[in-house]
Design a protein around this motif. Structure first.
Motif, PDB file in Angstrom:
ATOM      1  N   HIS A 164      10.378   3.338  -6.061  1.00  0.00           N
ATOM      2  CA  HIS A 164       9.276   3.377  -5.255  1.00  0.00           C
ATOM      3  C   HIS A 164       9.429   2.429  -3.886  1.00  0.00           C
ATOM      4  N   LEU A 171       9.185   9.047  -0.629  1.00  0.00           N
ATOM      5  CA  LEU A 171       8.674   8.909  -1.970  1.00  0.00           C
ATOM      6  C   LEU A 171       8.435  10.514  -2.383  1.00  0.00           C
ATOM      7  N   LEU A 206       0.660   8.088  -5.940  1.00  0.00           N
ATOM      8  CA  LEU A 206       1.249   6.638  -6.122  1.00  0.00           C
ATOM      9  C   LEU A 206       1.067   5.735  -5.041  1.00  0.00           C
ATOM     10  N   PRO A 225      11.426   3.100 -13.609  1.00  0.00           N
ATOM     11  CA  PRO A 225      11.215   2.640 -12.168  1.00  0.00           C
ATOM     12  C   PRO A 225      11.822   1.576 -11.669  1.00  0.00           C
ATOM     13  N   ALA A 284       2.955  11.956  -4.474  1.00  0.00           N
ATOM     14  CA  ALA A 284       3.353  10.963  -3.540  1.00  0.00           C
ATOM     15  C   ALA A 284       2.025  10.091  -2.993  1.00  0.00           C
ATOM     16  N   HIS A 287       4.863   1.921 -11.890  1.00  0.00           N
ATOM     17  CA  HIS A 287       4.295   2.960 -11.099  1.00  0.00           C
ATOM     18  C   HIS A 287       5.273   4.161 -11.268  1.00  0.00           C
ATOM     19  N   TYR A 288       4.754   5.341 -11.877  1.00  0.00           N
ATOM     20  CA  TYR A 288       5.597   6.666 -11.931  1.00  0.00           C
ATOM     21  C   TYR A 288       4.541   7.695 -12.049  1.00  0.00           C
ATOM     22  N   LEU A 295       5.136  -3.499  -4.781  1.00  0.00           N
ATOM     23  CA  LEU A 295       5.296  -2.652  -3.600  1.00  0.00           C
ATOM     24  C   LEU A 295       5.297  -3.059  -2.128  1.00  0.00           C
ATOM     25  N   THR A 309      10.938  -1.271 -10.331  1.00  0.00           N
ATOM     26  CA  THR A 309      10.013  -2.096  -9.976  1.00  0.00           C
ATOM     27  C   THR A 309      10.376  -3.644  -9.186  1.00  0.00           C
TER      28      THR A 309
END
Lengths: 366, 444
Positions: free
Chosen positions: A115, A127, A278, A87, A275, A27-28, A287, A89
């Motif tokens: 994130h 974020l 995402l 990112p 933000a 995610h970015y 996440l 992750t």
């Protein structure tokens, strides 16, 4: 209209005067990069990349995304990118980002993004500030400082592309596109500018046609409807193999696919919108989404799409994926939705053993 | 609270258990003293007398846990979690990682891992997590019975693995899970990262209070932080004593005696224990006792221990006069002590819990290793490439190369796993260690 390749996309971006960012999963904020004149080109365990240079930096128990990704950046076409975005992750990508910054020190700037692992107010606030930090770094690299209007425009464009991605992922009619065509299109989102992606999807899959749908394989045996989970389906010939077994992918829970179906946002502050966007995706183990939430989401998606089983096709050593599986299996099993988990090492071919297991699963569902 | 549980707690733990453990400690101490009186000539010094006290402390903690259900609220926490808030609220803290390490050391971990694997948990997952999950789902008690949690506290400052693991536990036990998410520090900590952790700590308080059924007392919290800080300082002093030649303790002593600083940090008796340990180590220095009788070479250990082969490894190294004098793993529970501020417990906790070695960059870890190798006058570095611990292990190849090529300290990767002995080959490891020792010898 042909789908441009990554090489085409890079050449076009260069002609446009854009910089190229090599971006690791998952995610970015695409819009933030685009507003800074940067075209993201994502790196997801490229199967044709010789991993030797990555293997020289990381132990064999690091996943292929890290080892192949590192090799691509060190010894492959990734050498030519203008910046690298990693990112945070998982622990493995954390290791890659840190080793790039501290030891390999490539000629390109290496940027990172953390994130948060929740959807609390504190996460949302963090974020937003983290994205502002990334924006500052991008400004330092590119020398560009997009105003709010430019940022909003970029966000609007990316959100329009997200809607096309949702069209591809959420309303799948086996007749409209073959699975491989559909997911080649889905995965072109990894490197195409949003504008090109929108044009492509609209040409290939007009909304009217998708809504109408058509029965698949008229007169023939109906394919077994599957949901495909995991991080990234490599090699893409896995779709041909699945179709050849008499099955069709009618929904997905892929990190490179449906897990990035971010919702539309609004508001006066572009960073707040980024933000919000995402944090609006479906449940994702990377996440920190609760397992019950994931199970509920998967069950609902399978019911909606008519999927009869979940095939989790995972790159080996992916911890975020592996931890959830037993409890997900229990929940899906209670709903009479079987699940099969298979792992692969990134390569240009799929092991026959893996194919046999998938085939047996499909036969069981028939 | 229910009366039968309280009665059982009072008798089983308070009356009988504590007394039995006290007697056991006296017995252990007598055995150690007898070994100390034996003529010298052993490769390794006798165990530290304090280790009997450590064993009593840890056994008492687990005994208390065994009787805690219905008497005290129980929280399961990760090893790097900001536990002071929970301690001040009176929670009994259980560290599944510590329990898994105990299982590893007593060679019970593989059985529990297999239980988890039978339930579908991949063998590629962390062996601590598999040991814990295997214990939970099998209902077995390989060491002792662990009470079910009322609350889970997971802090990501050691790895993301704990987040996935504690989500599994939360799903299984259906109890609240507090996540303290600590952004990884690729560089120096920034204001928004500290603010984020602080805000999460503040938001955790009402959740913990609700489960505890009481309100947090800030004077108590300050006392807990103060005690934790003092214990951490003492722990660091103990470890730093190994800078002497010969080293009075090895990293193996550190691994053995780290239980209280991990599990009982913030307890007054932990301070007393480390004061006693420090005094004993100082006596060794005064009398010239080295942990390895014929210390010829000194080595730094990187990463977690190989719990199930500590005896084999220390014996093998001692035979060749090699003393593992320090470990960046044991150091992790001491080096942040200066950042703790009892007068600003939440703010300082936000900083402290962002900064463990595992939440900092691979370059920072190299910097720590370089400093430690210098301070402890090390002739080499062993980097345990731990299949179960990716954040500790990824980056080691570059760190090894830098140590060897840029710093000039021989370094090598030892492939193993901290708890799962199936990922370890003794023959192969022994051969590689012999070659490494020869390399250090050749360098003089």
């Amino acid at each position: 209209m042909q789908i441009p390749t990554r090489t085409d996309a890079i050449a076009i971006a260069r002609q446009r005067g854009d910089r190229i960012a090599g971006v690791l999963p998952i995610h970015y904020p695409r819009a933030l990069l685009r507003a800074h004149g940067v075209q993201p080109i994502e790196i997801w365990a490229p199967p044709r990349q010789d991993p030797t240079a990555g293997n020289a930096q990381f132990q064999a128990y690091a996943c292929a995304i890290v080892r192949h990704g590192a090799a691509l950046l060190l010894d492959g076409p990734g050498r030519d990118v203008d910046l690298i975005l990693v990112p945070h992750t998982c622990d493995a990508l954390q290791g890659l980002g840190s080793v790039l910054l501290d030891f390999i020190k490539p000629r390109q700037p290496v940027l990172t993004l953390y994130h948060p692992r929740g959807r609390r107010q504190a996460d949302r606030l963090f974020l937003e500030r983290e994205l502002r930090r990334l924006g500052d770094r991008l400004q330092a690299v590119t020398g560009r400082q997009p105003g709010d209007a430019e940022l909003h425009a970029a966000i609007d464009t990316e959100e329009a592309a997200n809607e096309r991605l949702a069209r591809l992922c959420l309303r799948q009619s086996p007749a409209a596109l073959s699975d491989r065509e559909r997911y080649t299109l889905v995965r072109s989102r990894e490197y195409l500018p949003a504008e090109t992606f929108i044009t492509l999807v609209d040409a290939r899959l007009p909304e009217r046609q998708e809504e109408a749908g058509r029965p698949a394989h008229d007169g023939a045996r109906r394919p077994v409807r599957l949901m495909l989970g995991g991080i990234v389906p490599e090699p893409m010939s896995v779709f041909d193999a699945i179709n050849g077994m008499g099955a069709a992918v009618v929904a997905d829970d892929l990190a490179c696919g449906s897990r990035r179906l971010y919702k539309r946002t609004r508001g006066p502050d572009p960073y707040a919108r980024l933000a919000d966007s995402l944090m609006s995706g479906p449940p994702d183990p990377t996440l920190g989404s609760p397992i019950a939430e994931r199970a509920e989401y998967l069950t609902t998606r399978m019911r909606e799409s008519g999927a009869r089983g979940l095939l989790v096709y995972d790159v080996k050593f992916c911890e975020p994926e592996l931890f959830d599986l037993p409890q997900l299996r229990d929940r899906l099993s209670a709903e009479r939705l079987p699940m099969l988990h298979v792992e692969f090492e990134t390569a240009t071919t799929i092991a026959q053993q893996t194919l046999n297991r998938i085939e047996a699963f499909v036969e069981m569902l028939q | 609270m229910n009366l039968p549980a309280q009665l059982s707690y009072a008798v089983g733990y308070g009356l009988v258990g504590k007394a039995a453990l006290w007697r056991q400690r006296r017995k252990d101490e007598r055995a150690i003293l007898a070994r100390m009186r034996q003529p010298s000539g052993q490769l390794l010094a006798p165990p530290l007398l304090s280790s009997a006290r450590m064993k009593e402390l840890m056994s008492r903690h687990y005994l208390q846990a065994r009787y805690a259900t219905g008497v005290r609220k129980v929280a399961w926490v990760t090893s790097g979690a900001p536990v002071e808030i929970l301690q001040a609220l009176g929670f009994l803290l259980i560290y599944p990682e510590n329990h898994a390490a105990l299982c590893g050391a007593r060679r019970k971990a593989v059985d529990m891992c297999v239980e988890a694997e039978h339930a579908g948990y991949s063998r590629d997952l962390c062996s601590y997590a598999r040991t814990d999950i295997g214990t939970v789902i099998s209902g077995k008690a390989p060491i002792t019975r662990i009470p079910k949690p009322d609350l889970l506290l997971c802090c990501t400052n050691i790895c993301q693995t704990v987040l996935y693991w504690y989500r599994v536990l939360a799903h299984h036990f259906k109890v609240p899970l507090i996540v303290i998410d600590t952004p990884f520090l690729f560089e120096e900590a920034q204001a928004h990262q500290i603010d984020f952790v602080k805000q999460q700590l503040e938001e955790a308080i009402p959740v913990a209070e609700q489960v505890a059924g009481r309100t947090l007392s800030f004077p108590t919290l300050k006392d807990v932080v103060h005690a934790g800080k003092r214990a951490s300082e003492l722990w660091l002093e103990v470890l730093n004593r190994a800078q002497h030649r010969p080293a009075p303790i090895t990293a193996f002593d550190g691994f053995t005696n780290m239980g209280p600083i991990v599990d009982l940090r913030g307890e007054p008796e932990t301070i007393r224990f480390y004061e006693t340990l420090l005094a004993e180590v100082d006596r060794r220095i005064e009398t010239g006792v080295g942990a390895v009788a014929n210390e010829r070479m000194r080595v730094l250990w990187d990463n977690l221990p190989i719990w199930y082969r500590m005896g084999w490894l220390s014996g093998l190294l001692a035979q060749r006069g090699v003393s593992i004098v320090a470990s960046d793993y044991t150091y992790a529970w001491g080096e942040l002590a200066p950042m703790m501020d009892p007068d600003r417990p939440i703010e300082s906790a936000a900083r402290v819990y962002l900064h463990p070695i595992l939440n900092r960059s691979t370059g920072n870890k190299l910097h720590s290793m370089r400093r430690m190798a210098k301070d402890f006058q090390c002739d080499g570095v062993i980097l345990h490439s731990d299949r179960s611990c990716k954040p500790y292990s990824l980056g080691q190849i570059a760190q090894r190369d830098w140590l060897a090529n840029e710093v000039g300290v021989p370094a090598f990767l030892l492939e193993a796993d901290h708890s799962d002995s199936r990922a370890f080959s003794e023959e192969q490891a022994g051969n590689r260690l012999e070659a490494f020792i020869e390399l250090m010898e050749a360098r003089g």
